[in-house]
Design a protein around this motif. Sequence first.
Motif, PDB file in Angstrom:
ATOM      1  N   THR A  34       0.821  -1.223   0.000  1.00 44.92           N
ATOM      2  CA  THR A  34       0.000   0.000   0.000  1.00 44.92           C
ATOM      3  C   THR A  34       0.852   1.269   0.000  1.00 44.92           C
ATOM      4  N   GLY A  35       2.095   1.157   0.518  1.00 44.99           N
ATOM      5  CA  GLY A  35       3.003   2.309   0.465  1.00 44.99           C
ATOM      6  C   GLY A  35       3.239   2.725  -0.983  1.00 44.99           C
ATOM      7  N   TYR A  38       0.647   5.255  -2.116  1.00 43.51           N
ATOM      8  CA  TYR A  38       0.938   6.624  -1.676  1.00 43.51           C
ATOM      9  C   TYR A  38       2.135   7.191  -2.438  1.00 43.51           C
ATOM     10  N   ARG A  39       3.124   6.336  -2.697  1.00 49.70           N
ATOM     11  CA  ARG A  39       4.311   6.792  -3.434  1.00 49.70           C
ATOM     12  C   ARG A  39       3.963   7.172  -4.865  1.00 49.70           C
ATOM     13  N   VAL A  98       6.523  11.759   0.532  1.00 49.97           N
ATOM     14  CA  VAL A  98       5.311  10.938   0.581  1.00 49.97           C
ATOM     15  C   VAL A  98       4.488  11.183   1.849  1.00 49.97           C
ATOM     16  N   SER A  99       5.131  11.470   2.963  1.00 52.24           N
ATOM     17  CA  SER A  99       4.384  11.676   4.213  1.00 52.24           C
ATOM     18  C   SER A  99       3.545  12.949   4.191  1.00 52.24           C
ATOM     19  N   SER A 102       0.471  11.701   2.341  1.00 53.30           N
ATOM     20  CA  SER A 102      -0.300  10.705   3.091  1.00 53.30           C
ATOM     21  C   SER A 102      -1.006  11.300   4.311  1.00 53.30           C
ATOM     22  N   ARG A 108      -6.452   9.857   1.548  1.00 54.26           N
ATOM     23  CA  ARG A 108      -6.443   8.601   2.311  1.00 54.26           C
ATOM     24  C   ARG A 108      -7.758   7.843   2.102  1.00 54.26           C
ATOM     25  N   GLY A 128       1.588  -1.924   5.224  1.00 50.67           N
ATOM     26  CA  GLY A 128       1.417  -0.475   5.242  1.00 50.67           C
ATOM     27  C   GLY A 128       1.604   0.100   6.628  1.00 50.67           C
ATOM     28  N   ARG A 129       0.788   1.117   6.948  1.00 53.61           N
ATOM     29  CA  ARG A 129       0.885   1.783   8.251  1.00 53.61           C
ATOM     30  C   ARG A 129      -0.419   1.641   9.046  1.00 53.61           C
ATOM     31  N   ASP A 130      -1.541   1.525   8.320  1.00 53.06           N
ATOM     32  CA  ASP A 130      -2.850   1.585   8.975  1.00 53.06           C
ATOM     33  C   ASP A 130      -3.759   0.454   8.502  1.00 53.06           C
ATOM     34  N   ARG A 179      10.304  10.597   8.928  1.00 50.43           N
ATOM     35  CA  ARG A 179       9.122  10.013   8.294  1.00 50.43           C
ATOM     36  C   ARG A 179       8.254   9.295   9.341  1.00 50.43           C
ATOM     37  N   ASP A 183       4.412  10.172  10.164  1.00 49.73           N
ATOM     38  CA  ASP A 183       3.395   9.123   9.992  1.00 49.73           C
ATOM     39  C   ASP A 183       2.670   8.818  11.309  1.00 49.73           C
ATOM     40  N   ARG A 186       0.256  12.215  12.453  1.00 47.01           N
ATOM     41  CA  ARG A 186      -0.771  12.829  11.598  1.00 47.01           C
ATOM     42  C   ARG A 186      -2.159  12.570  12.191  1.00 47.01           C
TER      43      ARG A 186
HETATM   44  O1  C5P Z   1       5.925   1.499   3.123  1.00 46.77           O
HETATM   45  P1  C5P Z   1       6.505   2.686   2.433  1.00 46.77           P
HETATM   46  O2  C5P Z   1       7.763   3.185   3.068  1.00 46.77           O
HETATM   47  O3  C5P Z   1       6.679   2.488   0.959  1.00 46.77           O
HETATM   48  O4  C5P Z   1       5.389   3.821   2.603  1.00 46.77           O
HETATM   49  C1  C5P Z   1       5.597   5.125   2.127  1.00 46.77           C
HETATM   50  C2  C5P Z   1       4.739   6.127   2.902  1.00 46.77           C
HETATM   51  O5  C5P Z   1       3.361   5.967   2.546  1.00 46.77           O
HETATM   52  C3  C5P Z   1       4.764   6.035   4.408  1.00 46.77           C
HETATM   53  O6  C5P Z   1       5.879   6.726   4.970  1.00 46.77           O
HETATM   54  C4  C5P Z   1       3.445   6.687   4.800  1.00 46.77           C
HETATM   55  O7  C5P Z   1       3.537   8.088   4.798  1.00 46.77           O
HETATM   56  C5  C5P Z   1       2.533   6.299   3.658  1.00 46.77           C
HETATM   57  N1  C5P Z   1       1.675   5.149   3.964  1.00 46.77           N
HETATM   58  C6  C5P Z   1       0.525   5.366   4.702  1.00 46.77           C
HETATM   59  N2  C5P Z   1      -0.349   4.341   4.930  1.00 46.77           N
HETATM   60  C7  C5P Z   1      -0.119   3.115   4.434  1.00 46.77           C
HETATM   61  C8  C5P Z   1       1.057   2.854   3.702  1.00 46.77           C
HETATM   62  C9  C5P Z   1       1.949   3.899   3.495  1.00 46.77           C
HETATM   63  O8  C5P Z   1       0.304   6.476   5.154  1.00 46.77           O
HETATM   64  N3  C5P Z   1      -1.008   2.142   4.642  1.00 46.77           N
END
Ligand code: C5P
Length: 222
Positions: A34-35, A38-39, A98-99, A102, A108, A128-130, A179, A183, A186
């Motif tokens: 999922t990152g 966002y990228r 990217v942050s 995001s 989102r 991912g993150r969430d 980062r 993350d 936020r």
């Molecule tokens: O995992 P990766 O480092 O590629 O993710 C890039 C950025 O995408 C994270 O630093 C974060 O800001 C955002 N992200 C997010 N939620 C996710 C996956 C990534 O906010 N589920």
Amino acid sequence: KQGLQVAIDGPASAGKSTVAKQVAKRFHYVYCDTGAMYRATTLKAMSTNVPLDDDDAVSAMLEETTITFRPADPVQRVLLDGEDVTMAIRSEAVTNNVSTVSMLSNVRAELTERMREIAQAGGIVMDGRDIGTSVLPNADVKIFMVASVDERAERRFKDNAEKGIHTPLDVLKTEIETRDHKDSTRKVSPLTQAEDAVRLDTTSMSIDAVVNRVCEIIEQTI
Ligand code: C5P
């Protein structure tokens, strides 16, 4: 139980994608990074001069944007409007911006919707993150993967060296910390461990050991 939803969350460079890919392979599940979504959004906004902190502008751009994954060995390809951006979304510029993107709540919401569609049929490992807290709150397995910032900077340093990138270790460490801070603080679905997630500290674990541990947890759930 068949075709589980497996959520793997954690801070930057904790080894999530490496582990998620191998786990997916073992169970013949789909892997979704999922990152990368966002990228890819960030890359397109940067290259078309859409202000990265303008939620309405980036959301409007997203309406006309496709982000898809194409299975391939050894690396799955990421396509942005049909164009292969697998390498481009890993650039320093995208990583450090990217942050900002995001943080945007409408962005989102839109990407979360797309992720749910991808995961809906199950048989998926999503990192991912969430994912465990917000995208798939009912995921069958939730892992929260952490490692010390020194260890993560060293892993990134080694990865980079293989690609011919030579950013100094202390710079990488600062980038990772910055980062993570953005993350985690936020307003919308910040990086945080879900209550029902299994926490795995991978600092002194090999990749194989982490993969085996996650596979064990999945086996116990199936
Ligand atoms: O995992 P990766 O480092 O590629 O993710 C890039 C950025 O995408 C994270 O630093 C974060 O800001 C955002 N992200 C997010 N939620 C996710 C996956 C990534 O906010 N589920």
